[in-house]
Motif scaffolding. Sequence first.
Motif, mmCIF file in Angstrom:
data_model
loop_
_atom_site.group_PDB
_atom_site.id
_atom_site.type_symbol
_atom_site.label_atom_id
_atom_site.label_comp_id
_atom_site.label_asym_id
_atom_site.label_seq_id
_atom_site.Cartn_x
_atom_site.Cartn_y
_atom_site.Cartn_z
ATOM 1 N N GLY A 253 -6.362 2.545 -7.820
ATOM 2 C CA GLY A 253 -7.708 2.942 -7.441
ATOM 3 C C GLY A 253 -8.540 3.577 -8.537
ATOM 4 O O GLY A 253 -9.699 3.898 -8.308
ATOM 5 N N ASN B 26 -9.347 3.902 1.795
ATOM 6 C CA ASN B 26 -10.359 3.986 0.743
ATOM 7 C C ASN B 26 -9.692 3.940 -0.632
ATOM 8 O O ASN B 26 -8.476 3.934 -0.736
ATOM 9 C CB ASN B 26 -11.148 5.299 0.914
ATOM 10 N N THR B 27 -10.487 3.889 -1.679
ATOM 11 C CA THR B 27 -9.931 3.911 -3.033
ATOM 12 C C THR B 27 -10.542 5.104 -3.774
ATOM 13 O O THR B 27 -11.674 5.488 -3.497
ATOM 14 C CB THR B 27 -10.273 2.625 -3.809
ATOM 15 N N ALA C 125 -8.385 -6.981 2.202
ATOM 16 C CA ALA C 125 -8.108 -7.295 0.791
ATOM 17 C C ALA C 125 -7.203 -8.519 0.689
ATOM 18 O O ALA C 125 -7.460 -9.432 -0.097
ATOM 19 C CB ALA C 125 -7.465 -6.092 0.101
ATOM 20 N N ASP D 41 -6.631 -2.872 4.019
ATOM 21 C CA ASP D 41 -5.543 -3.616 3.363
ATOM 22 C C ASP D 41 -5.576 -5.071 3.825
ATOM 23 O O ASP D 41 -5.412 -5.997 3.029
ATOM 24 C CB ASP D 41 -4.178 -3.009 3.736
ATOM 25 N N ASP E 33 -13.056 -1.588 -5.340
ATOM 26 C CA ASP E 33 -12.841 -2.581 -4.297
ATOM 27 C C ASP E 33 -11.367 -2.978 -4.204
ATOM 28 O O ASP E 33 -10.753 -3.349 -5.205
ATOM 29 C CB ASP E 33 -13.713 -3.813 -4.607
ATOM 30 N N ARG E 34 -10.827 -2.878 -2.998
ATOM 31 C CA ARG E 34 -9.397 -3.107 -2.803
ATOM 32 C C ARG E 34 -8.973 -4.544 -3.122
ATOM 33 O O ARG E 34 -7.854 -4.773 -3.599
ATOM 34 C CB ARG E 34 -9.008 -2.728 -1.368
ATOM 35 N N ASP F 295 0.876 -1.160 0.000
ATOM 36 C CA ASP F 295 0.000 0.000 0.000
ATOM 37 C C ASP F 295 0.930 1.232 0.000
ATOM 38 O O ASP F 295 2.124 1.109 0.286
ATOM 39 C CB ASP F 295 -0.860 -0.032 1.268
ATOM 40 N N VAL G 199 -0.433 -2.147 -4.251
ATOM 41 C CA VAL G 199 -1.886 -2.337 -4.145
ATOM 42 C C VAL G 199 -2.390 -1.090 -3.441
ATOM 43 O O VAL G 199 -2.291 -0.964 -2.226
ATOM 44 C CB VAL G 199 -2.265 -3.601 -3.346
ATOM 45 N N THR G 200 -2.855 -0.134 -4.216
ATOM 46 C CA THR G 200 -3.169 1.179 -3.669
ATOM 47 C C THR G 200 -4.518 1.690 -4.156
ATOM 48 O O THR G 200 -4.928 1.390 -5.281
ATOM 49 C CB THR G 200 -2.058 2.195 -4.062
ATOM 50 N N GLY G 201 -5.162 2.469 -3.297
ATOM 51 C CA GLY G 201 -6.414 3.101 -3.681
ATOM 52 C C GLY G 201 -6.199 4.327 -4.542
ATOM 53 O O GLY G 201 -7.151 4.913 -5.054
ATOM 54 N N ILE H 26 -8.430 -4.634 -6.664
ATOM 55 C CA ILE H 26 -7.174 -3.943 -6.976
ATOM 56 C C ILE H 26 -5.995 -4.899 -6.751
ATOM 57 O O ILE H 26 -5.055 -4.946 -7.545
ATOM 58 C CB ILE H 26 -7.037 -2.664 -6.116
#
Length: 231
Positions: free
Chosen positions: A142, A50-51, A183, A180, A147-148, A12, A115-117, A151
């Motif tokens: 994002g 959040n994303t 996910a 995180d 949805d994470r 993240d 893996v980022t919003g 992602i």
Amino acid sequence: MAKKRQPTVLFDIDGTLLDTHGFGREAFIRGLAHVTGERDELAYVSFAGNTDRNVLDQVMAHRKLHLAEAETRRIFARIAEELRDLLRANPGKEIAGARRLLKHLAAKGTALGLVTGNIRACAYLKLGSVRFDRYFGFGGFGDEHADRAQIARSALAAAQAAGVEVAAGAVCLVGDTPFDVAAGRTLGIPVIGVATGKYGPEDLRKAGATLTMADYSDLDGLLGWLGETLK
Ligand SMILES: [Mg+2]
């Protein structure tokens, strides 16, 4: 492309690798205002974990509006422009120990992904402001999914496309929020919860983090755990 089987660590960004003084929120507010002509402080939206696509969905649900995909893309592009300006004046601040960790993992041949919003452009602007961008050749973002977990799936697909063979049991995720952790759990991936953002170790443990750390000060312990876990 010949694929190389590599241990993979997915990161993240905000609160995990760096802090950008709330610029992500401010750039979103400004970008949205530029396109819609109305400044909304988004007091009803929480950004941590959040994303960006989900934030926009929340804004539109709040206003009872629907956006065409082209309009969404226009807003995302403007948010990135606003963020570029904000970071030019005041770059991000790295989380203590994050650079050392990335350096060690890269030197060991670990594949590093995101893996980022964040919108992809914003992710690389933030990373670039502290010169972390060089470590990350692929990721899930994002602007692709709200949805994470989706992602994270997208990041794994991007790894494959980049020539990294991500084997089951050889990948983990690092993040600072219960989102995180959730996910990673959805995908069955171990998650390191690092309490360098807005959540404490207990929040991350309760969410189901496989390993919880207050910060990155125990580098040897963390590298040892990764060596044992990513076979
Ligand atoms: Mg975060």
